[in-house]
Write a protein that holds these residues in place. Structure first.
Motif, short mmCIF file in Angstrom:
data_model
loop_
_atom_site.label_atom_id
_atom_site.label_comp_id
_atom_site.label_asym_id
_atom_site.label_seq_id
_atom_site.Cartn_x
_atom_site.Cartn_y
_atom_site.Cartn_z
N GLY A 86 0.66 -1.03 -0.02
CA GLY A 86 0.24 0.09 -0.05
C GLY A 86 0.82 0.97 -0.11
N HIS A 87 0.19 2.49 -0.64
CA HIS A 87 1.16 3.19 -0.20
C HIS A 87 -0.01 4.80 -0.90
CE1 HIS A 87 0.44 1.51 -4.76
NE2 HIS A 87 0.84 3.48 -4.61
N PHE A 88 0.65 5.49 -0.85
CA PHE A 88 0.08 7.30 -0.99
C PHE A 88 1.45 7.36 -2.61
CE2 PHE A 88 -0.94 8.94 3.45
CZ PHE A 88 -2.01 9.04 2.94
N HIS A 89 0.76 8.53 -3.90
CA HIS A 89 2.00 8.28 -4.30
C HIS A 89 2.66 9.58 -4.12
CE1 HIS A 89 -1.35 6.64 -7.77
NE2 HIS A 89 -0.41 5.83 -6.90
N ALA A 90 3.77 9.53 -4.32
CA ALA A 90 4.90 10.55 -4.44
C ALA A 90 4.52 11.73 -4.88
CB ALA A 90 6.19 10.41 -5.22
N GLY A 95 -4.02 10.33 -8.68
CA GLY A 95 -5.16 9.89 -8.78
C GLY A 95 -4.61 8.16 -9.49
N GLU A 96 -5.83 7.20 -9.77
CA GLU A 96 -5.32 5.97 -10.01
C GLU A 96 -7.11 5.45 -10.30
OE1 GLU A 96 -2.24 3.68 -8.11
OE2 GLU A 96 -2.70 2.25 -9.69
N VAL A 97 -6.62 4.67 -11.59
CA VAL A 97 -8.02 3.68 -11.23
C VAL A 97 -7.79 2.17 -11.58
CG1 VAL A 97 -9.86 3.25 -12.83
CG2 VAL A 97 -8.71 5.32 -13.32
N TYR A 98 -8.43 1.20 -10.59
CA TYR A 98 -8.45 0.02 -10.51
C TYR A 98 -10.03 -0.27 -11.10
CZ TYR A 98 -4.50 -0.07 -7.24
OH TYR A 98 -3.42 0.36 -6.07
N PHE A 99 -9.29 -1.53 -11.81
CA PHE A 99 -10.42 -2.50 -12.02
C PHE A 99 -10.65 -3.49 -11.30
CE2 PHE A 99 -9.32 0.36 -15.13
CZ PHE A 99 -10.34 1.18 -16.05
N ALA A 134 -3.99 7.06 -0.29
CA ALA A 134 -3.18 5.85 -0.04
C ALA A 134 -4.19 5.09 -0.50
CB ALA A 134 -2.83 5.73 1.16
N HIS A 135 -3.48 3.92 -1.37
CA HIS A 135 -4.41 2.42 -0.91
C HIS A 135 -3.77 1.10 -1.29
CE1 HIS A 135 -2.67 5.06 -4.79
NE2 HIS A 135 -2.75 3.82 -5.09
N ARG A 136 -4.75 -0.16 -1.10
CA ARG A 136 -3.72 -0.77 -0.46
C ARG A 136 -5.11 -2.30 -1.27
NH1 ARG A 136 -2.54 -2.09 5.28
NH2 ARG A 136 -0.59 -2.38 4.84
#
Ligand code: F6R
Ligand code: ZN
Length: 185
Positions: A86-90, A95-99, A134-136
């Protein structure tokens, strides 16, 4: 004119093909202090792979996008389900998209203020990860959890900011998925 053959993702398995790929495996031995029960982690075989990431080898330049698939294997460390570091982006604003492609799990999202939430991940689920979040991924199922991700090449990763853990941990208790709020991991 000829037609260009693009890279392919097999929706059912998440396998990426027909392009230059980068691959990284993350193993039990790489995840020191990531799980609540560090003793339980040490009892497991260090070589065991927790997740594999396959990425298209594309440009990291400003404005370009990265595409990758994470395959998170089923398993637990103690009672806690296998999950990504898991992380924040630097670059926090990116942002980001997950599918979701296969399997079942959760996407844990946490803001810089420490507000955390969980989204269900399943084949076809779409997850908009805003900037500053942040995302994990967490695999709560018995199959491989595979998810496709698209994110800016300039985003980078900041793992250190959450090295003490996210506010929520997810365990199997009495054969049920239980999410718990914790203090500093
Ligand atoms: C990229 C991204 C995913 C993760 C991957 C592994 O920004 O979010 O491709 O990098 O799921 O997770 P981490 O990087 O947290 O080990
Ligand atoms: Zn990311």
């Amino acid at each position: 004119l000829s037609f260009i053959q693009p890279p392919q993702v097999a929706w059912a398995s998440g396998a990426l093909a027909d392009g230059p790929l980068l691959r990284k495996s993350t193993r039990i031995q790489d995840l020191t202090h990531v799980f609540a029960d560090e003793n339980a982690r040490q009892q497991l075989a260090g070589e065991q792979v927790v997740y594999d990431v396959e990425m298209l080898d594309t440009s990291p330049a400003d404005g370009e996008l990265y595409t990758g698939v994470t395959h998170l294997y089923p398993g637990r460390v103690g009672c806690e389900y296998f999950m990504t570091r898991g992380h924040f982006h630097a670059r926090r604003e990116q942002g980001e998209v997950y599918f979701g492609l296969r399997g079942t799990g959760l996407l844990l999202l946490q803001t810089e203020q420490g507000d955390a939430r969980l989204e269900k991940v399943f084949a076809g689920s779409v997850h908009i990860i805003p900037g500053f979040t942040a995302h994990r991924l967490i695999n709560t199922g018995e199959e491989v959890l595979s998810a496709l991700a698209v994110w800016p090449g300039i985003a980078g990763h900041d793992y250190a900011a959450l090295a003490r853990g996210f506010r929520i941990r997810v365990f199997e208790e009495n054969k049920r998925v239980q999410a718990k709020e914790v203090q500093n991991g």
